[in-house]
Design an enzyme around this catalytic site. Sequence first.
Site, PDB file in Angstrom:
ATOM      1  N   HIS A 187      25.934  -7.637 -33.865  1.00  0.00           N
ATOM      2  CA  HIS A 187      27.319  -7.609 -34.338  1.00  0.00           C
ATOM      3  C   HIS A 187      27.617  -8.820 -35.211  1.00  0.00           C
ATOM      4  CE1 HIS A 187      28.168  -4.909 -30.843  1.00  0.00           C
ATOM      5  NE2 HIS A 187      28.835  -4.326 -31.812  1.00  0.00           N
ATOM      6  N   ARG A 292      29.310   5.612 -42.842  1.00  0.00           N
ATOM      7  CA  ARG A 292      28.584   5.718 -41.556  1.00  0.00           C
ATOM      8  C   ARG A 292      29.614   5.906 -40.441  1.00  0.00           C
ATOM      9  NH1 ARG A 292      24.943   1.782 -44.247  1.00  0.00           N
ATOM     10  NH2 ARG A 292      22.779   2.372 -43.825  1.00  0.00           N
ATOM     11  N   ARG A 328      29.261  10.870 -43.454  1.00  0.00           N
ATOM     12  CA  ARG A 328      28.084  11.302 -42.691  1.00  0.00           C
ATOM     13  C   ARG A 328      28.507  11.506 -41.244  1.00  0.00           C
ATOM     14  NH1 ARG A 328      22.900   7.488 -42.065  1.00  0.00           N
ATOM     15  NH2 ARG A 328      24.208   6.314 -40.644  1.00  0.00           N
ATOM     16  N   GLU A 426      15.587  11.856 -44.636  1.00  0.00           N
ATOM     17  CA  GLU A 426      15.139  10.628 -43.957  1.00  0.00           C
ATOM     18  C   GLU A 426      13.825  10.836 -43.233  1.00  0.00           C
ATOM     19  OE1 GLU A 426      18.893   8.529 -42.082  1.00  0.00           O
ATOM     20  OE2 GLU A 426      19.028  10.679 -41.771  1.00  0.00           O
ATOM     21  N   ASN A 449      15.812   3.881 -45.611  1.00  0.00           N
ATOM     22  CA  ASN A 449      15.524   3.008 -44.458  1.00  0.00           C
ATOM     23  C   ASN A 449      14.719   3.773 -43.414  1.00  0.00           C
ATOM     24  OD1 ASN A 449      17.366   1.482 -45.877  1.00  0.00           O
ATOM     25  ND2 ASN A 449      19.056   1.896 -44.492  1.00  0.00           N
ATOM     26  N   ASP A 450      15.229   4.940 -43.040  1.00  0.00           N
ATOM     27  CA  ASP A 450      14.504   5.737 -42.055  1.00  0.00           C
ATOM     28  C   ASP A 450      13.290   6.417 -42.679  1.00  0.00           C
ATOM     29  OD1 ASP A 450      15.634   5.422 -39.487  1.00  0.00           O
ATOM     30  OD2 ASP A 450      17.428   6.460 -40.173  1.00  0.00           O
ATOM     31  N   ARG A 460      11.551   0.145 -37.931  1.00  0.00           N
ATOM     32  CA  ARG A 460      12.350  -0.692 -38.835  1.00  0.00           C
ATOM     33  C   ARG A 460      13.064  -1.830 -38.106  1.00  0.00           C
ATOM     34  NH1 ARG A 460      17.466   3.360 -40.386  1.00  0.00           N
ATOM     35  NH2 ARG A 460      18.736   1.523 -40.719  1.00  0.00           N
ATOM     36  N   CYS A 497      20.937   6.496 -50.589  1.00  0.00           N
ATOM     37  CA  CYS A 497      21.951   5.643 -49.951  1.00  0.00           C
ATOM     38  C   CYS A 497      21.329   4.633 -48.998  1.00  0.00           C
ATOM     39  CB  CYS A 497      23.002   6.484 -49.237  1.00  0.00           C
ATOM     40  SG  CYS A 497      22.341   7.457 -47.883  1.00  0.00           S
TER      41      CYS A 497
END
Length: 540
Positions: A187, A292, A328, A426, A449-450, A460, A497
């Site tokens: 966070h 997100r 999403r 992904e 990323n994925d 990752r 993205c």
Amino acid sequence: MVTIKGKSISPGIAIGTIQKISKASSSVARTTVTDPEAEVKRFEAALAEAEAQLAALYKKAQKEVGESEAAIFEVHGMLLKDPDLTEKVKDVIRTQQVVSEFALSSVKTSILERFSSMEDAYMRERTADIQDIICRLMDILTGSGKDQILDRPMILMAEELTPSNTLQIERKNLLALITRFGSSNSHASILARIMNIPAIANVDIDDDWNGKTAILDGYTDTLIIEPTKQVLSQMKARQKEEENDRRTLQAFKGIESITSDGHKINLFANIGSTEDVGSALENDAEGIGLFRSEFLFLNRSTPPSEEEQFQAYKTVAENMEGKKVIIRTLDLGADKQANYLQLDKEENPAMGFRAIRISLSRPELFKTQLRAIYRSSAFGNIALMFPMIISVDEVKRIKEILSEVKADLDKQGISYKDIEIGIMVETPAAVILSRELAEEVDFLSIGSNDLTQYALAMDRQNPYLDAFYDPHHPAVLKMIELVVQNAHKVGCQVGICGELAADLSLTETFLRMGIDELSVAPVGILGLRKKIRETSLNYD
Ligand code: PEP
Ligand code: MG
């Protein structure tokens, strides 16, 4: 001068004096008291003060970084009431007739061990939060908390970057953050990036640095303690260049994202909360390429209601004033855990029960979100996107659910638009099936990323794999190219993205592949637009 390498978790250059966050000494003297009940009252007063501080921090965070980031202070408020902490401390005060500080430090190890060995990943991750709360209580009891206030611009040094440390300080006085521990996904790291504060972790910090001049270079993962005059002036010059670059980039507002030879693409922003829309607009995003939505579902005890979600999506749609907003659906699971879903512990969570798999298995949760999104579509230019798709059957099942949701809205006379739908690419499965998938939807968006994680079989999240995790790997780039070719064959648009979209060394490659849209963090938009406008594809 000493140069230290760490791990950058938020970019930027900062030059200033280091201040170590003053924490109460870890070894607290075993001072006895003659009136344990009076001491218990003193401890209870410290608990009340901590509660008040957390409530104030919650309000401040809500205003400065948004509801979803502020929610962590609500969690801290709940943890503060854990009887395993409060009652045990009182017990030690009463039975051993000792001061609160000693009682608190003597229960600290056992409570931290209890949290760090919990089966539930979400609760395990709260270990840093409970540590934060204990430090807060200790600071209140010893009166040392006040030392943490920065009365002039400082680089803050701490063992660990906690959300409260980050937010408790006036932003104008916080130049940068240095920590021993920290992961890019905590966070606190997310807050540092939202607040645009350079930060570096994995530094073997030394108390002797307190009060010394330092340079933190979040671009090269470097920390320089007591730089020589020459290095200092070099870095000041770099800092000026950085400022000038930022100013120059303002010229790229209000103009098209088009190559010098006329190829236009969409340049969108990624956001995680309604508050990020401000930064998207400030940086002239042409739309939102990835909202997100799962961040709305974290740090709470129940999922957000349809109404709550509707308000969030409607706010984004309205504020973007007709520009496209791609929402999403929920990508929970793996590192994004919501306790109330009561998901079983998994051996391999990144490959487990996550994203669309959860949505399809929990139709009520999914339909509530879809209803909220469809209702918000009447207030702007919304599009829907689904994460972690691996098959055409999944898309067909989703479409059936969408029809059910729309039929219900029709029955209730609730207006909505027939919005575009898209999927995230992904997984290697989605790459291979990209043509068939593209026939089913209006757009594809590549989650690099994925995709990198699954194409290279490379976690990752694992810092030990940093050196191997290579989104420039030819296999990843070939997969992206294949997706563009397959989708274009059936007239379907393709965007990226994932983080790779912001990688300026690949902009020309993506443009040559024929990518239709790039969606990046708001701060990256103007630099990327400049890069696009400087690129020529020279097609004759
Ligand atoms: C991605 O995987 O590239 C992506 C954009 O999704 P997330 O980073 O949220 O998993
Ligand atoms: Mg992803």
